[in-house]
Design an enzyme around this catalytic site. Structure first.
Site, PDB file in Angstrom:
ATOM      1  N   TYR A 163      35.406  61.970  84.597  1.00 32.21           N
ATOM      2  CA  TYR A 163      34.013  61.440  84.431  1.00 32.21           C
ATOM      3  C   TYR A 163      33.901  60.651  85.684  1.00 32.21           C
ATOM      4  O   TYR A 163      34.706  60.417  86.369  1.00 32.21           O
ATOM      5  CB  TYR A 163      33.907  60.953  83.120  1.00 32.21           C
ATOM      6  CG  TYR A 163      34.710  59.515  83.116  1.00 32.21           C
ATOM      7  CD1 TYR A 163      36.074  59.400  82.963  1.00 32.21           C
ATOM      8  CD2 TYR A 163      33.941  58.371  83.120  1.00 32.21           C
ATOM      9  CE1 TYR A 163      36.664  58.005  83.103  1.00 32.21           C
ATOM     10  CE2 TYR A 163      34.636  57.200  82.959  1.00 32.21           C
ATOM     11  CZ  TYR A 163      35.910  56.852  83.020  1.00 32.21           C
ATOM     12  OH  TYR A 163      36.516  55.653  82.932  1.00 32.21           O
ATOM     13  N   LYS A 180      40.148  59.746  87.839  1.00 30.23           N
ATOM     14  CA  LYS A 180      39.098  59.105  86.823  1.00 30.23           C
ATOM     15  C   LYS A 180      39.056  60.038  85.492  1.00 30.23           C
ATOM     16  O   LYS A 180      38.103  60.900  85.308  1.00 30.23           O
ATOM     17  CB  LYS A 180      37.487  58.773  87.266  1.00 30.23           C
ATOM     18  CG  LYS A 180      36.918  57.761  86.460  1.00 30.23           C
ATOM     19  CD  LYS A 180      35.831  57.266  87.368  1.00 30.23           C
ATOM     20  CE  LYS A 180      34.859  56.301  86.779  1.00 30.23           C
ATOM     21  NZ  LYS A 180      35.627  55.048  86.033  1.00 30.23           N
ATOM     22  N   GLU A 214      45.077  46.432  88.556  1.00 29.91           N
ATOM     23  CA  GLU A 214      43.608  46.552  88.368  1.00 29.91           C
ATOM     24  C   GLU A 214      43.298  45.782  86.984  1.00 29.91           C
ATOM     25  O   GLU A 214      44.301  45.764  86.303  1.00 29.91           O
ATOM     26  CB  GLU A 214      43.159  47.987  88.545  1.00 29.91           C
ATOM     27  CG  GLU A 214      43.331  48.834  87.801  1.00 29.91           C
ATOM     28  CD  GLU A 214      42.911  50.266  87.952  1.00 29.91           C
ATOM     29  OE1 GLU A 214      41.758  50.395  88.484  1.00 29.91           O
ATOM     30  OE2 GLU A 214      43.558  51.395  87.430  1.00 29.91           O
ATOM     31  N   LEU A 263      42.303  52.865  90.070  1.00 25.14           N
ATOM     32  CA  LEU A 263      41.348  53.884  90.524  1.00 25.14           C
ATOM     33  C   LEU A 263      40.632  53.394  91.828  1.00 25.14           C
ATOM     34  O   LEU A 263      40.534  52.109  91.938  1.00 25.14           O
ATOM     35  CB  LEU A 263      40.342  53.642  89.557  1.00 25.14           C
ATOM     36  CG  LEU A 263      39.169  54.588  89.377  1.00 25.14           C
ATOM     37  CD1 LEU A 263      39.409  55.753  89.357  1.00 25.14           C
ATOM     38  CD2 LEU A 263      37.801  54.299  88.729  1.00 25.14           C
TER      39      LEU A 263
HETATM   40  N1  PDD Z   1      35.104  52.100  84.830  1.00 23.35           N
HETATM   41  N2  PDD Z   1      39.542  50.907  87.407  1.00 23.35           N
HETATM   42  C1  PDD Z   1      39.359  51.333  86.373  1.00 23.35           C
HETATM   43  C2  PDD Z   1      40.436  51.965  85.529  1.00 23.35           C
HETATM   44  C3  PDD Z   1      38.178  51.764  85.872  1.00 23.35           C
HETATM   45  O1  PDD Z   1      37.781  52.425  84.718  1.00 23.35           O
HETATM   46  C4  PDD Z   1      36.882  51.228  86.627  1.00 23.35           C
HETATM   47  C5  PDD Z   1      35.519  51.553  86.320  1.00 23.35           C
HETATM   48  C6  PDD Z   1      37.120  50.538  88.014  1.00 23.35           C
HETATM   49  C7  PDD Z   1      36.074  50.421  88.781  1.00 23.35           C
HETATM   50  O2  PDD Z   1      35.579  51.523  89.293  1.00 23.35           O
HETATM   51  P1  PDD Z   1      33.911  51.562  89.996  1.00 23.35           P
HETATM   52  O3  PDD Z   1      33.673  50.500  90.646  1.00 23.35           O
HETATM   53  O4  PDD Z   1      33.909  52.863  90.652  1.00 23.35           O
HETATM   54  O5  PDD Z   1      33.085  51.735  88.666  1.00 23.35           O
HETATM   55  C8  PDD Z   1      38.346  50.385  88.262  1.00 23.35           C
HETATM   56  C9  PDD Z   1      34.013  52.676  84.553  1.00 23.35           C
HETATM   57  C10 PDD Z   1      32.691  52.001  84.850  1.00 23.35           C
HETATM   58  C11 PDD Z   1      33.918  52.968  83.176  1.00 23.35           C
HETATM   59  O6  PDD Z   1      35.103  53.541  82.708  1.00 23.35           O
HETATM   60  O7  PDD Z   1      33.049  52.913  82.116  1.00 23.35           O
END
Ligand code: PDD
Length: 287
Positions: free
Chosen positions: A32, A147, A179, A203
């Site tokens: 996703y 992701k 993270e 991620l």
């Molecule tokens: N999640 N690390 C993890 C495990 C995440 O699930 C997310 C974001 C990030 C930050 O990535 P980005 O800056 O590309 O949003 C880091 C999204 C927002 C979610 O699962 O809803």
């Protein structure tokens, strides 16, 4: 009525249906993306679509749509919502074969789902007080760079944080903070920023990349290096970031104050730069 896209058609959310044999439902077999939209324009769209490509390759699934097609879907769904600021959610699963079987066939059409939802403005108390975080052992798998929609570990960790009145759980793997359960992490120590380098254990956040760029533009020092638990506990400032939460100051870690226990100057500086990027989107779409 909220309009969504599912497998070639636009429809009201309440009418969107997937078969129970969908591999997303049975195995969490899919990937996703979440893309923030400000003033009707997606932020860092190309980077999100690049990461989608990498996530799909990581699970051996071909991208079902061209970039132009994805963009067309987003434009239409964004326009169907009144809100200026939204979050696009897209999901691709390995589709619904006739039987439940771990092994997969290339002949099954993937399931493609896209929706958008309004993004609420940040609670103003965050800029005054910051948020709390807790440290937890990382119980996820070895490919956190993908992701993946298999999110049960992240769900448990985020809930664990919520159960302790915290915004986020910072995840510790082999003694290193990699993270958050749904965010990336930065520290500030003696005026310099640091964040863990990307690898399979985290991620590669699009917001993380943007913050790195913004700190370079601001002439700040930033190192990509592993962060120990002690680095986080002793940091002057601790920051988390994601597409839906932007950049947040963490002022309490496991119940103890981070630095002075107050929102710090580098968060203020970088948040101002981030907010300016959002405004810039009005003039330069696809920023
Ligand atoms: N999640 N690390 C993890 C495990 C995440 O699930 C997310 C974001 C990030 C930050 O990535 P980005 O800056 O590309 O949003 C880091 C999204 C927002 C979610 O699962 O809803």
């Amino acid at each position: 009525m909220t309009e969504v896209y599912l497998n070639g058609a636009f429809m009201p959310l309440a009418e969107a249906r997937v078969p129970v044999l969908d591999r997303g439902f049975l195995f969490g077999d899919g990937v996703y993306e979440v893309i923030p939209v400000y003033h009707g324009q997606p932020l860092r769209l190309a980077a999100h679509l690049d990461r989608l490509e990498r996530s799909l390759a990581g699970i051996r699934l071909a991208n079902p749509l061209s970039r132009a097609h994805w963009e067309h879907l987003f434009t239409r769904l964004i326009a169907s919502q009144a809100a200026e600021n939204q979050a696009i959610y897209l999901q691709v699963t390995r589709g619904a074969p006739p039987v439940r079987e771990h092994r997969f066939s290339k002949c099954v059409e993937p399931t493609v789902f896209v929706m958008t939802k309004p993004m609420a403005p940040r609670d103003p108390r965050i800029a005054e007080q910051g948020v709390a975080a807790v440290l937890r052992e990382d119980i996820r798998w070895q490919r956190c760079d993908i992701k993946s929609i298999s999110l049960v570990a992240a769900v448990l960790l985020r809930q664990e944080a919520a159960d302790h009145d915290a915004e986020e759980a910072l995840l510790v793997r082999d003694g290193w903070v990699v993270e958050g359960s749904t965010s990336n992490v930065f520290i500030v120590q003696d005026g310099a920023l640091a964040t863990p380098p990307v690898g399979p254990e985290l991620l590669s956040g699009i917001t993380r990349e943007l913050i790195i760029e913004l700190s370079e533009r601001q002439g700040l020092t930033l190192k990509q290096r592993p962060l120990s638990v002690e680095d986080c506990r002793r940091a002057d400032e601790l920051l988390i970031c994601s597409s839906t939460r932007e950049l947040l100051p963490v002022t309490r870690l496991d119940g103890a104050p981070v630095g002075q226990g107050q929102v710090g100057p580098l968060w203020r500086q970088l948040d101002a730069a981030y907010q300016a990027c959002k405004t810039e989107l009005m003039r330069t779409p696809h920023g």
